[in-house]
Design a protein around this motif. Structure first.
Motif, PDB file in Angstrom:
ATOM      1  N   LYS A 162       3.942   1.576  -1.099  1.00 36.74           N
ATOM      2  CA  LYS A 162       4.595   1.719  -2.403  1.00 36.74           C
ATOM      3  C   LYS A 162       3.628   2.284  -3.434  1.00 36.74           C
ATOM      4  O   LYS A 162       3.994   3.156  -4.223  1.00 36.74           O
ATOM      5  CB  LYS A 162       5.142   0.377  -2.892  1.00 36.74           C
ATOM      6  N   LEU A 163       2.382   1.816  -3.436  1.00 32.55           N
ATOM      7  CA  LEU A 163       1.396   2.330  -4.379  1.00 32.55           C
ATOM      8  C   LEU A 163       1.066   3.794  -4.093  1.00 32.55           C
ATOM      9  O   LEU A 163       0.916   4.591  -5.022  1.00 32.55           O
ATOM     10  CB  LEU A 163       0.132   1.470  -4.346  1.00 32.55           C
ATOM     11  N   ARG A 164       0.948   4.160  -2.802  1.00 33.45           N
ATOM     12  CA  ARG A 164       0.702   5.556  -2.430  1.00 33.45           C
ATOM     13  C   ARG A 164       1.857   6.439  -2.897  1.00 33.45           C
ATOM     14  O   ARG A 164       1.650   7.523  -3.456  1.00 33.45           O
ATOM     15  CB  ARG A 164       0.562   5.678  -0.901  1.00 33.45           C
ATOM     16  N   ASP A 165       3.093   5.962  -2.678  1.00 32.18           N
ATOM     17  CA  ASP A 165       4.271   6.720  -3.102  1.00 32.18           C
ATOM     18  C   ASP A 165       4.290   6.887  -4.622  1.00 32.18           C
ATOM     19  O   ASP A 165       4.622   7.959  -5.135  1.00 32.18           O
ATOM     20  CB  ASP A 165       5.552   6.033  -2.632  1.00 32.18           C
ATOM     21  N   GLN A 166       3.933   5.834  -5.355  1.00 26.63           N
ATOM     22  CA  GLN A 166       3.901   5.909  -6.817  1.00 26.63           C
ATOM     23  C   GLN A 166       2.864   6.931  -7.287  1.00 26.63           C
ATOM     24  O   GLN A 166       3.121   7.712  -8.196  1.00 26.63           O
ATOM     25  CB  GLN A 166       3.575   4.540  -7.416  1.00 26.63           C
ATOM     26  N   LEU A 167       1.688   6.944  -6.648  1.00 21.73           N
ATOM     27  CA  LEU A 167       0.649   7.898  -7.008  1.00 21.73           C
ATOM     28  C   LEU A 167       1.114   9.329  -6.720  1.00 21.73           C
ATOM     29  O   LEU A 167       0.951  10.230  -7.555  1.00 21.73           O
ATOM     30  CB  LEU A 167      -0.637   7.584  -6.242  1.00 21.73           C
ATOM     31  N   ARG A 168       1.728   9.551  -5.561  1.00 23.99           N
ATOM     32  CA  ARG A 168       2.238  10.875  -5.193  1.00 23.99           C
ATOM     33  C   ARG A 168       3.312  11.321  -6.185  1.00 23.99           C
ATOM     34  O   ARG A 168       3.292  12.454  -6.680  1.00 23.99           O
ATOM     35  CB  ARG A 168       2.805  10.849  -3.771  1.00 23.99           C
ATOM     36  N   LYS A 169       4.232  10.417  -6.530  1.00 26.34           N
ATOM     37  CA  LYS A 169       5.294  10.758  -7.479  1.00 26.34           C
ATOM     38  C   LYS A 169       4.736  11.077  -8.858  1.00 26.34           C
ATOM     39  O   LYS A 169       5.231  11.977  -9.552  1.00 26.34           O
ATOM     40  CB  LYS A 169       6.299   9.607  -7.582  1.00 26.34           C
ATOM     41  N   SER A 170       3.699  10.347  -9.284  1.00 30.90           N
ATOM     42  CA  SER A 170       3.127  10.613 -10.611  1.00 30.90           C
ATOM     43  C   SER A 170       2.444  11.978 -10.636  1.00 30.90           C
ATOM     44  O   SER A 170       2.516  12.697 -11.644  1.00 30.90           O
ATOM     45  CB  SER A 170       2.163   9.511 -11.025  1.00 30.90           C
ATOM     46  N   LYS A 171       1.800  12.374  -9.534  1.00 29.55           N
ATOM     47  CA  LYS A 171       1.186  13.700  -9.473  1.00 29.55           C
ATOM     48  C   LYS A 171       2.259  14.783  -9.494  1.00 29.55           C
ATOM     49  O   LYS A 171       2.114  15.799 -10.189  1.00 29.55           O
ATOM     50  CB  LYS A 171       0.335  13.836  -8.210  1.00 29.55           C
TER      51      LYS A 171
ATOM     52  N   GLU B 224       0.833  -1.207   0.000  1.00 29.23           N
ATOM     53  CA  GLU B 224       0.000   0.000   0.000  1.00 29.23           C
ATOM     54  C   GLU B 224       0.866   1.255   0.000  1.00 29.23           C
ATOM     55  O   GLU B 224       0.594   2.220  -0.717  1.00 29.23           O
ATOM     56  CB  GLU B 224      -0.934   0.008   1.207  1.00 29.23           C
TER      57      GLU B 224
END
Length: 137
Positions: A39-48, A37
């Motif tokens: 890692k997925l949150r971090d990926q979403l934050r980085k994509s934004k 979870e």
């Protein structure tokens, strides 16, 4: 990074086929679901953050960024090496094409021969016109 752990953030960095790809946590770990979870949150934050950064880039910066992305694709190391070699060959070929080349001695010689041929053809046409019989003679 002899042990595979990054000195900056402590995480392992995938190599070979897993280079620059999101690494799932070890499923046998007690907190695997929480790690996934995060890692997925971090990926979403980085994509934004990346989207906001791209929106502020100038066209030149955006072109340089896209070139960097094309040259740093994740995946098979052999394919990446082949792509890198192809890009290098393309750059070298482009430089060769853009180079100014002095006229070769053969092109000057050819131009002189073409001029002689045209002069002889004109002379031949004049001689034919002068020697052609006329019905009015």
């Amino acid at each position: 990074m002899p042990n595979g752990v990054c000195a900056s953030h402590g995480g392992k960095t995938g190599a070979g086929l897993r280079w620059h790809r999101l690494q799932p946590p070890n499923p046998s770990h007690s907190r695997a679901a929480q790690k996934a979870e995060r890692k997925l949150r971090d990926q979403l934050r980085k994509s934004k953050e990346r989207a906001a950064r791209l929106a502020q880039m100038t066209p030149e910066e955006r072109q340089a960024y896209e070139e960097w992305q094309r040259s740093h694709q994740p995946g098979d190391p052999k394919r990446r090496a082949a792509d890198r070699a192809r890009r290098q060959r393309d750059r070298e070929a482009g430089e060769l094409i853009r180079q100014e080349r002095p006229p070769s001695p053969r092109s000057a010689e050819r131009a002189a021969l073409v001029a002689q041929i045209e002069a002889l053809e004109r002379k031949n046409a004049e001689a034919d016109a002068a020697s052609a019989p006329s019905i009015f003679d």
